[in-house]
Write a protein that holds these residues in place. Structure first.
Motif, PDB file in Angstrom:
ATOM      1  N   LYS A 154       0.824  -1.211   0.000  1.00 31.73           N
ATOM      2  CA  LYS A 154       0.000   0.000   0.000  1.00 31.73           C
ATOM      3  C   LYS A 154       0.858   1.262   0.000  1.00 31.73           C
ATOM      4  O   LYS A 154       0.521   2.263  -0.656  1.00 31.73           O
ATOM      5  N   SER A 158       0.909   4.070  -3.079  1.00 32.91           N
ATOM      6  CA  SER A 158       0.485   5.450  -2.842  1.00 32.91           C
ATOM      7  C   SER A 158       1.627   6.441  -2.751  1.00 32.91           C
ATOM      8  O   SER A 158       1.420   7.657  -2.743  1.00 32.91           O
ATOM      9  N   ASP A 180      -0.600  -4.256  -6.747  1.00 31.10           N
ATOM     10  CA  ASP A 180      -1.700  -4.678  -5.875  1.00 31.10           C
ATOM     11  C   ASP A 180      -1.575  -6.123  -5.419  1.00 31.10           C
ATOM     12  O   ASP A 180      -2.539  -6.726  -4.954  1.00 31.10           O
TER      13      ASP A 180
END
Length: 333
Positions: A154, A158, A180
């Motif tokens: 994650k 990001s 992912d």
């Protein structure tokens, strides 16, 4: 209910399941009013339970109703423990150790009257539990592995920061917006035991314990079935992922060179890049800044992942001095 009972015909001694997973209030009412409900009773059925839910889900695996092919193979092998209504292991440890985990069903032999009602119990056999299987997986380490893998994916996606007790790593400027999925494996280097095995995203195996609904199963399907690395909760990337071995293969190359006579203190002055014909083969630091590792022996080459050193010992040839190393290695070896 009437249809279910009628469908039994002359085998009314076999119970008909009217409802599953009933609450305690319903159980109490049925037990208290037993006289008013002749023939109605509450039965307890064993169900596989995963108290840690998603933890190590890919390793543990899933359960599902036995298929006709699976049942036929069991019967052909002489294993009489299975029937067409059984739930069996479908993936992971559940499947691999199905024969060990499977117990023996109990039964009741009964005498029935002309309309199929039980008039007498002749014989009863209590069911037997299957064996217990212990894994080398460390539960606490597995949780750290699962959580860390999810956090770093994650953060990388990001451009955020991965925080840990060993230090914080910022992914700012190095974002991977399409990342992912991922995998992590922790191995005891002394024994080879697997201590943690994580694949992201994962799932809750409890969904499969009593038969998963089509809606829940649809939620677990990959976002992009044409992309082997697309987020796919049911795919164990540790065992099924298609990855280039990359720098992990340097361990193999280094070990082969040592067995072939290489001294770990043998050193080269790493140039950062060498050429085979017109094609360059370079270090990571060369590609990202035209740098090199300088004076490098095997210890430093492993520590800093120096490509040129392993090209050298893997081929048994010093590409700068144009000399053979005199060790038993090479492409064929």
């Amino acid at each position: 209910v009437r249809d279910a009972l009628k469908s039994q015909g002359f085998v009314q001694y076999k119970p008909v399941t009217i409802a599953k997973d009933v609450n305690e209030k319903t159980i109490s009412e049925i037990e208290e009013r037993a006289i008013e409900f002749p023939g109605v009773s509450v039965a307890i059925e064993p169900v596989r339970d995963y108290p840690e839910k998603n933890l190590a889900s890919h390793t543990l695996g899933t359960m599902g109703k036995i298929s006709e092919d699976e049942l036929a193979k069991k019967q052909e092998s002489g294993d009489t423990r299975y029937s067409k209504s059984d739930i069996v292991g479908k993936t992971g440890i559940e499947r691999y150790y199905e024969d060990k985990l499977k117990g023996e069903d109990g039964y009741k032999k009964v005498e029935v009257d002309s309309v199929g009602r039980v008039s007498k119990e002749l014989d009863v056999k209590e069911p037997k539990s299957g064996d217990t299987v212990y894994l080398s997986i460390d539960k606490d380490l597995q949780k750290v592995s699962d959580d860390s893998l999810e956090k770093i994916i994650k953060a990388a996606r990001s451009g955020g920061t991965f925080n840990s007790v060993f230090g914080n790593y910022s992914a700012a400027g190095k974002t991977a917006p399409y990342l992912d999925s991922g995998a992590m494996l922790v191995i005891d280097v002394k024994t080879g035991d697997i201590l943690a095995s994580s694949s992201y995203p994962n799932y809750d195996p409890n969904l499969f314990a009593t038969g998963i609904s089509s809606e829940e199963y649809e939620k677990l399907q990959p976002k992009n079935p044409n992309d082997v690395l697309s987020a796919n909760p049911l795919n164990n990337l540790v065992t099924n992922g298609a990855f280039q071995p990359g720098s992990t293969f340097k361990m193999v190359t280094g070990m082969a060179a040592l067995e072939g006579g290489l001294s770990p203190n043998y050193a080269i002055n790493d140039p950062g890049v060498i050429y085979l014909g017109n094609r360059p083969f370079a270090d990571y630091v060369w590609h990202h800044g035209r740098s090199n590792h300088g004076y490098t022996n095997l210890y430093k080459a492993i520590q800093e992942s120096c490509n040129i050193y392993f090209y050298t010992v893997g081929t048994g040839y010093n590409w700068q001095s144009k000399e053979k190393l005199g060790i038993d290695t090479g492409p064929e070896k």
